[in-house]
Design a protein around this motif. Structure first.
Motif, PDB file in Angstrom:
ATOM      1  N   THR A  23      88.056 -10.942  56.817  1.00  0.00           N
ATOM      2  CA  THR A  23      87.118 -10.354  57.585  1.00  0.00           C
ATOM      3  C   THR A  23      86.183 -10.199  56.469  1.00  0.00           C
ATOM      4  N   VAL A  24      84.403  -9.792  57.150  1.00  0.00           N
ATOM      5  CA  VAL A  24      83.530  -9.638  56.098  1.00  0.00           C
ATOM      6  C   VAL A  24      83.019  -8.840  57.665  1.00  0.00           C
ATOM      7  N   SER A  25      82.590  -8.005  56.631  1.00  0.00           N
ATOM      8  CA  SER A  25      81.500  -6.772  57.591  1.00  0.00           C
ATOM      9  C   SER A  25      79.568  -7.098  57.678  1.00  0.00           C
ATOM     10  N   LEU A  26      79.241  -7.500  58.292  1.00  0.00           N
ATOM     11  CA  LEU A  26      78.348  -7.749  58.702  1.00  0.00           C
ATOM     12  C   LEU A  26      77.074  -6.589  59.493  1.00  0.00           C
ATOM     13  N   ARG A  27      75.503  -6.055  58.494  1.00  0.00           N
ATOM     14  CA  ARG A  27      74.980  -5.002  58.609  1.00  0.00           C
ATOM     15  C   ARG A  27      73.234  -5.307  57.811  1.00  0.00           C
ATOM     16  N   LEU A  28      72.818  -4.830  58.333  1.00  0.00           N
ATOM     17  CA  LEU A  28      71.239  -4.922  57.987  1.00  0.00           C
ATOM     18  C   LEU A  28      71.279  -3.937  56.532  1.00  0.00           C
ATOM     19  N   MET A  29      70.333  -4.665  55.403  1.00  0.00           N
ATOM     20  CA  MET A  29      69.943  -4.530  54.431  1.00  0.00           C
ATOM     21  C   MET A  29      68.838  -3.355  54.666  1.00  0.00           C
ATOM     22  N   THR A  30      68.837  -2.458  53.447  1.00  0.00           N
ATOM     23  CA  THR A  30      68.094  -1.061  53.604  1.00  0.00           C
ATOM     24  C   THR A  30      66.965  -0.830  52.533  1.00  0.00           C
ATOM     25  N   ALA A  31      66.652  -0.048  52.528  1.00  0.00           N
ATOM     26  CA  ALA A  31      65.840   0.394  50.413  1.00  0.00           C
ATOM     27  C   ALA A  31      67.334   0.269  49.685  1.00  0.00           C
ATOM     28  N   ALA A  32      68.180   0.838  50.275  1.00  0.00           N
ATOM     29  CA  ALA A  32      69.381   2.447  49.427  1.00  0.00           C
ATOM     30  C   ALA A  32      70.709   1.095  48.371  1.00  0.00           C
ATOM     31  N   ASP A  33      70.713  -0.490  48.827  1.00  0.00           N
ATOM     32  CA  ASP A  33      71.048  -2.181  48.823  1.00  0.00           C
ATOM     33  C   ASP A  33      70.129  -2.352  47.338  1.00  0.00           C
ATOM     34  N   ALA A  34      69.139  -1.622  47.383  1.00  0.00           N
ATOM     35  CA  ALA A  34      68.330  -2.619  45.875  1.00  0.00           C
ATOM     36  C   ALA A  34      69.398  -3.350  44.647  1.00  0.00           C
ATOM     37  N   ALA A  74      60.432  -8.794  56.411  1.00  0.00           N
ATOM     38  CA  ALA A  74      61.886  -9.758  56.345  1.00  0.00           C
ATOM     39  C   ALA A  74      62.601  -8.665  56.933  1.00  0.00           C
ATOM     40  N   THR A  75      63.500  -9.110  56.950  1.00  0.00           N
ATOM     41  CA  THR A  75      64.999  -8.794  57.649  1.00  0.00           C
ATOM     42  C   THR A  75      66.321  -9.930  56.768  1.00  0.00           C
ATOM     43  N   THR A  76      67.060  -8.567  56.230  1.00  0.00           N
ATOM     44  CA  THR A  76      68.716  -9.265  55.967  1.00  0.00           C
ATOM     45  C   THR A  76      69.234  -8.528  56.185  1.00  0.00           C
ATOM     46  N   VAL A  77      70.660  -9.971  56.497  1.00  0.00           N
ATOM     47  CA  VAL A  77      72.045  -9.282  56.935  1.00  0.00           C
ATOM     48  C   VAL A  77      72.988  -9.223  55.878  1.00  0.00           C
ATOM     49  N   ILE A  78      73.179  -7.797  55.230  1.00  0.00           N
ATOM     50  CA  ILE A  78      74.699  -8.506  54.164  1.00  0.00           C
ATOM     51  C   ILE A  78      75.844  -8.237  54.681  1.00  0.00           C
ATOM     52  N   ALA A  79      76.783  -9.538  53.590  1.00  0.00           N
ATOM     53  CA  ALA A  79      77.774  -9.188  54.214  1.00  0.00           C
ATOM     54  C   ALA A  79      77.892  -9.137  53.413  1.00  0.00           C
ATOM     55  N   GLU A  80      79.360  -8.203  53.617  1.00  0.00           N
ATOM     56  CA  GLU A  80      80.583  -7.085  52.606  1.00  0.00           C
ATOM     57  C   GLU A  80      81.889  -7.398  53.325  1.00  0.00           C
ATOM     58  N   ALA A  81      82.351  -7.638  51.162  1.00  0.00           N
ATOM     59  CA  ALA A  81      84.089  -7.468  51.624  1.00  0.00           C
ATOM     60  C   ALA A  81      84.411  -6.921  50.863  1.00  0.00           C
ATOM     61  N   SER A  82      85.740  -6.644  51.621  1.00  0.00           N
ATOM     62  CA  SER A  82      86.421  -4.969  50.285  1.00  0.00           C
ATOM     63  C   SER A  82      85.259  -4.262  49.867  1.00  0.00           C
ATOM     64  N   THR A  85      79.138  -6.663  47.857  1.00  0.00           N
ATOM     65  CA  THR A  85      78.639  -7.711  48.752  1.00  0.00           C
ATOM     66  C   THR A  85      79.176  -9.212  48.044  1.00  0.00           C
ATOM     67  N   VAL A  86      79.055 -10.125  49.170  1.00  0.00           N
ATOM     68  CA  VAL A  86      79.209 -11.508  49.026  1.00  0.00           C
ATOM     69  C   VAL A  86      78.828 -12.634  49.624  1.00  0.00           C
ATOM     70  N   GLY A  87      77.595 -11.697  50.119  1.00  0.00           N
ATOM     71  CA  GLY A  87      76.100 -13.406  50.914  1.00  0.00           C
ATOM     72  C   GLY A  87      75.664 -12.051  51.602  1.00  0.00           C
ATOM     73  N   TYR A  88      74.056 -12.791  51.659  1.00  0.00           N
ATOM     74  CA  TYR A  88      72.812 -12.372  52.559  1.00  0.00           C
ATOM     75  C   TYR A  88      72.157 -13.023  52.872  1.00  0.00           C
ATOM     76  N   ALA A  89      71.651 -13.411  54.002  1.00  0.00           N
ATOM     77  CA  ALA A  89      70.506 -14.103  54.747  1.00  0.00           C
ATOM     78  C   ALA A  89      69.487 -13.261  55.382  1.00  0.00           C
TER      79      ALA A  89
END
Length: 133
Positions: A23-34, A74-82, A85-89
């Motif tokens: 399972t991977v969690s998807l969420r929107l990227m924010t400035a805190a994710d830089a 821009a809008t970015t979706v970040i994928a996180e596992a454990s 960050t394991v990916g983004y779109a």
């Protein structure tokens, strides 16, 4: 409403199951994710970096990305596992006023999560956001 949530009616975070059951969690990227995005980029194989539109291992390039997020370009979706960050779109809209209805989708998945369906899930997620617009 302001912030990344205002740009989509989709609800985040949410979880997707990959082909292997991970399972991977998807969420929107924010400035805190830089910092997390730059660290993810630095973890990619050198060959992968050749195909990136900008050098997101450089904090100034990530800062520009964040500015585009905040400006609604821009809008970015970040994928996180454990917690990692394991990916983004990302959906990047054209800045020219008469072409704002056009956008470019960029997707990157880390080597540890490739061939499991994460790229497809991210592409589908960001495409759905683009269709909303």
């Amino acid at each position: 409403m302001t912030g990344p949530r205002a740009r989509t009616a989709r609800v985040y975070p949410h979880t997707v199951a990959l082909r292997d059951g991970t399972t991977v969690s998807l969420r929107l990227m924010t400035a805190a994710d830089a910092g997390r995005i730059a660290a993810f980029a630095r973890s990619l194989p050198e060959d992968d970096l050749l195909f990136l539109r900008t050098d997101i291992t450089d904090p100034s390039a990530v800062a520009l990305w964040v500015k585009n997020l905040e400006a609604g370009l821009a809008t970015t979706v970040i994928a996180e596992a454990s917690g990692e960050t394991v990916g983004y779109a990302s959906l990047v809209q054209n800045r020219v006023a008469w072409q704002r209805h056009l956008g470019e989708i960029r997707t990157q998945v880390g080597p540890s999560h490739r061939s499991r369906g994460l790229g497809r899930a991210l592409a589908g997620e960001i495409f759905a956001i683009g269709r909303e617009r």
